[in-house]
Design an enzyme around this catalytic site. Structure first.
Site, PDB file in Angstrom:
ATOM      1  N   GLU A 130       0.822  -1.220   0.000  1.00 49.27           N
ATOM      2  CA  GLU A 130       0.000   0.000   0.000  1.00 49.27           C
ATOM      3  C   GLU A 130       0.856   1.270   0.000  1.00 49.27           C
ATOM      4  O   GLU A 130       1.673   1.470   0.895  1.00 49.27           O
ATOM      5  CB  GLU A 130      -0.922  -0.016   1.228  1.00 49.27           C
ATOM      6  CG  GLU A 130      -1.992   1.044   1.156  1.00 49.27           C
ATOM      7  CD  GLU A 130      -3.019   0.907   2.272  1.00 49.27           C
ATOM      8  OE1 GLU A 130      -3.364  -0.236   2.639  1.00 49.27           O
ATOM      9  OE2 GLU A 130      -3.459   1.952   2.771  1.00 49.27           O
TER      10      GLU A 130
ATOM     11  N   LYS B 198      -7.747  -1.400  11.328  1.00 53.14           N
ATOM     12  CA  LYS B 198      -7.077  -1.825  10.079  1.00 53.14           C
ATOM     13  C   LYS B 198      -5.799  -1.009   9.888  1.00 53.14           C
ATOM     14  O   LYS B 198      -4.761  -1.535   9.465  1.00 53.14           O
ATOM     15  CB  LYS B 198      -8.036  -1.638   8.897  1.00 53.14           C
ATOM     16  CG  LYS B 198      -7.611  -2.317   7.605  1.00 53.14           C
ATOM     17  CD  LYS B 198      -6.728  -1.475   6.716  1.00 53.14           C
ATOM     18  CE  LYS B 198      -6.413  -2.178   5.405  1.00 53.14           C
ATOM     19  NZ  LYS B 198      -5.519  -1.414   4.537  1.00 53.14           N
TER      20      LYS B 198
ATOM     21  N   ASP C 239       3.033 -15.697  11.255  1.00 50.95           N
ATOM     22  CA  ASP C 239       1.696 -16.078  10.796  1.00 50.95           C
ATOM     23  C   ASP C 239       0.749 -14.875  10.884  1.00 50.95           C
ATOM     24  O   ASP C 239       0.256 -14.528  11.968  1.00 50.95           O
ATOM     25  CB  ASP C 239       1.213 -17.241  11.688  1.00 50.95           C
ATOM     26  CG  ASP C 239      -0.147 -17.763  11.300  1.00 50.95           C
ATOM     27  OD1 ASP C 239      -0.877 -17.074  10.558  1.00 50.95           O
ATOM     28  OD2 ASP C 239      -0.497 -18.869  11.747  1.00 50.95           O
TER      29      ASP C 239
ATOM     30  N   HIS D 192      -1.157   9.475  -1.324  1.00 49.63           N
ATOM     31  CA  HIS D 192      -1.177   8.528  -2.441  1.00 49.63           C
ATOM     32  C   HIS D 192      -0.853   9.254  -3.745  1.00 49.63           C
ATOM     33  O   HIS D 192      -0.100   8.768  -4.579  1.00 49.63           O
ATOM     34  CB  HIS D 192      -2.565   7.885  -2.570  1.00 49.63           C
ATOM     35  CG  HIS D 192      -2.876   6.932  -1.456  1.00 49.63           C
ATOM     36  ND1 HIS D 192      -3.766   5.903  -1.599  1.00 49.63           N
ATOM     37  CD2 HIS D 192      -2.408   6.839  -0.204  1.00 49.63           C
ATOM     38  CE1 HIS D 192      -3.834   5.216  -0.459  1.00 49.63           C
ATOM     39  NE2 HIS D 192      -3.017   5.789   0.391  1.00 49.63           N
TER      40      HIS D 192
HETATM   41  C1  MEV Z   1      -5.880   2.312   4.968  1.00 47.71           C
HETATM   42  O1  MEV Z   1      -5.129   1.169   4.655  1.00 47.71           O
HETATM   43  C2  MEV Z   1      -5.866   2.533   6.458  1.00 47.71           C
HETATM   44  C3  MEV Z   1      -6.744   3.688   6.939  1.00 47.71           C
HETATM   45  O2  MEV Z   1      -8.052   3.541   6.402  1.00 47.71           O
HETATM   46  C4  MEV Z   1      -6.759   3.627   8.437  1.00 47.71           C
HETATM   47  C5  MEV Z   1      -7.731   4.593   9.079  1.00 47.71           C
HETATM   48  O3  MEV Z   1      -8.728   4.983   8.440  1.00 47.71           O
HETATM   49  O4  MEV Z   1      -7.497   4.920  10.251  1.00 47.71           O
HETATM   50  C6  MEV Z   1      -6.238   5.017   6.423  1.00 47.71           C
END
Ligand code: MEV
Length: 387
Positions: free
Chosen positions: A84, A262, A278, A375
């Protein structure tokens, strides 16, 4: 209607070359596509073939280094395997903001995993529980006999937990073996021990054992860290306020909490992969822990008297440096060398710091310019490089 039949018997018995030929013919791969599959990189095809079944190729991802990390007073260059854009740059950038105010402080971690043994059809639950309690030392001795090397190195079963539970199939007794697995992730040792004590537990409870397996909710292997992030480097009081609002949002809303976590796992999983650990076990443990009292953000945030952001992160981290791919993947060994790490505890201490850093990096971007700007910058750089 599919173009081919997926029914192939004895696929695992073929050589990699033969498997590839068969797949090529079946799905109609071009010579160009086959050439990509044949590129095993730094692996010998034979090495891959003994890792798992039905191998036909090796899958490659970018391997990057996050800079500026200081954890418990020690500097680390952190290898990350992730595809990413912006993630590694953002982690390096925010690590510098923590570094200014002392870096990350990770707590001591005990390397204790849980092995679960499920006992069903128990006629007298109270008697069965008492009998397990009475014979606790014998159960521990039996399990430990199975892994003399672990015991010699100072690990092994340290205690038992006995948990009667109610289920849709009636009451059950779940016995937890608490195993100090030292520098391993521990699944092999724990599963072997759980299987070893199962017949004795059946005898003691007059019940029947079905499952004997590690739990990925490793609540005895908790990694915890704290850091203070410089207000001005973050972008000022308004950005700190934005991050606190983002945190409040995640605490109040499960849809946001999922994405918040995430972002944490972007960092932790990248290091997990780089060290041959893992990733599924780490993800399972993290999200189950987040759900213990209703799914919540894994991190917490506050503002100190100088207006700096104070972040904390806590989650179970079953990361090893011996066993499985951590030993056999050539880059996993190199990763440990780059980190300058020779024990599992330190690896988890860096991983939790990276997770917190990644979280702050994401929230900072979201609370200021938005996630797409980073990005786009990377995209522009790529275009410039091309021309
Ligand atoms: C993207 O991989 C991760 C984010 O969505 C985390 C977040 O929103 O805190 C940017």
């Amino acid at each position: 209607m599919s173009m081919y039949s997926s029914e192939i018997s004895g696929f695992y018995k073929l050589s990699i070359e033969e498997r590839l030929k068969l797949i090529k013919e079946k799905v109609g791969l071009s010579d160009e596509e086959t050439k990509i599959l044949k590129n095993f990189g730094y692996f010998q095809p034979e090495q891959m073939d003994i890792l798992i079944e039905n191998v036909i190729a090796s899958y490659q991802l970018p391997y990057s280094i996050a800079c500026n990390f200081k954890v418990n007073g020690k500097d680390y260059l952190v290898p990350m395997v992730i595809e990413e854009p912006s993630v590694v740059a953002a982690a390096s950038n925010v690590a510098r903001m923590a570094r200014k105010l002392g870096g990350f402080h990770s707590k001591k971690i005990t390397q204790v995993m849980i092995g679960q043994v499920q006992i069903v059809n128990v006629k007298n639950m109270d008697d069965a529980v008492k009998n397990i309690e009475i014979h606790k030392e014998e159960i521990i001795r039996l399990a430990n006999e199975k892994d003399p090397i672990l015991i010699k190195l100072g690990g092994g079963v340290e205690d038992l937990e006995i948990r009667p539970i109610d289920t849709i199939k009636g009451p059950m007794i779940i016995v937890h073996l608490l195993v100090n697995v030292l520098d391993a992730m521990g699944a092999n040792a724990v599963n072997t021990m759980a299987e070893t004590v199962a017949p004795y537990l059946e005898e003691l409870t007059d019940g029947k054992v079905y499952l004997r397996i590690i739990s990925n909710l490793a609540t005895h292997r908790m990694a915890k860290c704290k850091a203070t992030f410089d207000k001005d480097m973050l972008g000022g009081a308004e950005v700190v306020e934005g991050i606190m609002n983002a945190y409040a949002f995640a605490k109040a809303d499960i849809f946001r909490a999922s994405t918040h976590n995430k972002g944490i796992m972007n960092g932790i999983i990248a290091l997990t992969l780089a060290t041959g650990n893992d990733t599924r076990a780490i993800e399972a443990g993290a999200h189950t822990y987040a759900a213990l009292n209703g799914y919540s953000p894994l991190s917490t945030f506050d503002v100190d008297s100088n207006g700096n952001l104070v972040g904390e992160l806590e989650l179970p981290l079953a990361l090893g440096i011996i066993g499985g791919l951590t030993k056999t993947h050539p880059l996993a060994r190199v990763s440990l060398k780059i980190l300058g790490i020779d024990n599992a505890e330190e690896l988890a201490q860096v991983a939790v710091a990276l997770g917190l850093c990644q979280n702050v990096a994401a929230l900072r971007a979201l609370a200021s310019e938005g996630i797409q700007a980073g990005h786009m910058r990377l995209h522009k750089r790529k275009e410039q490089k091309k021309n």
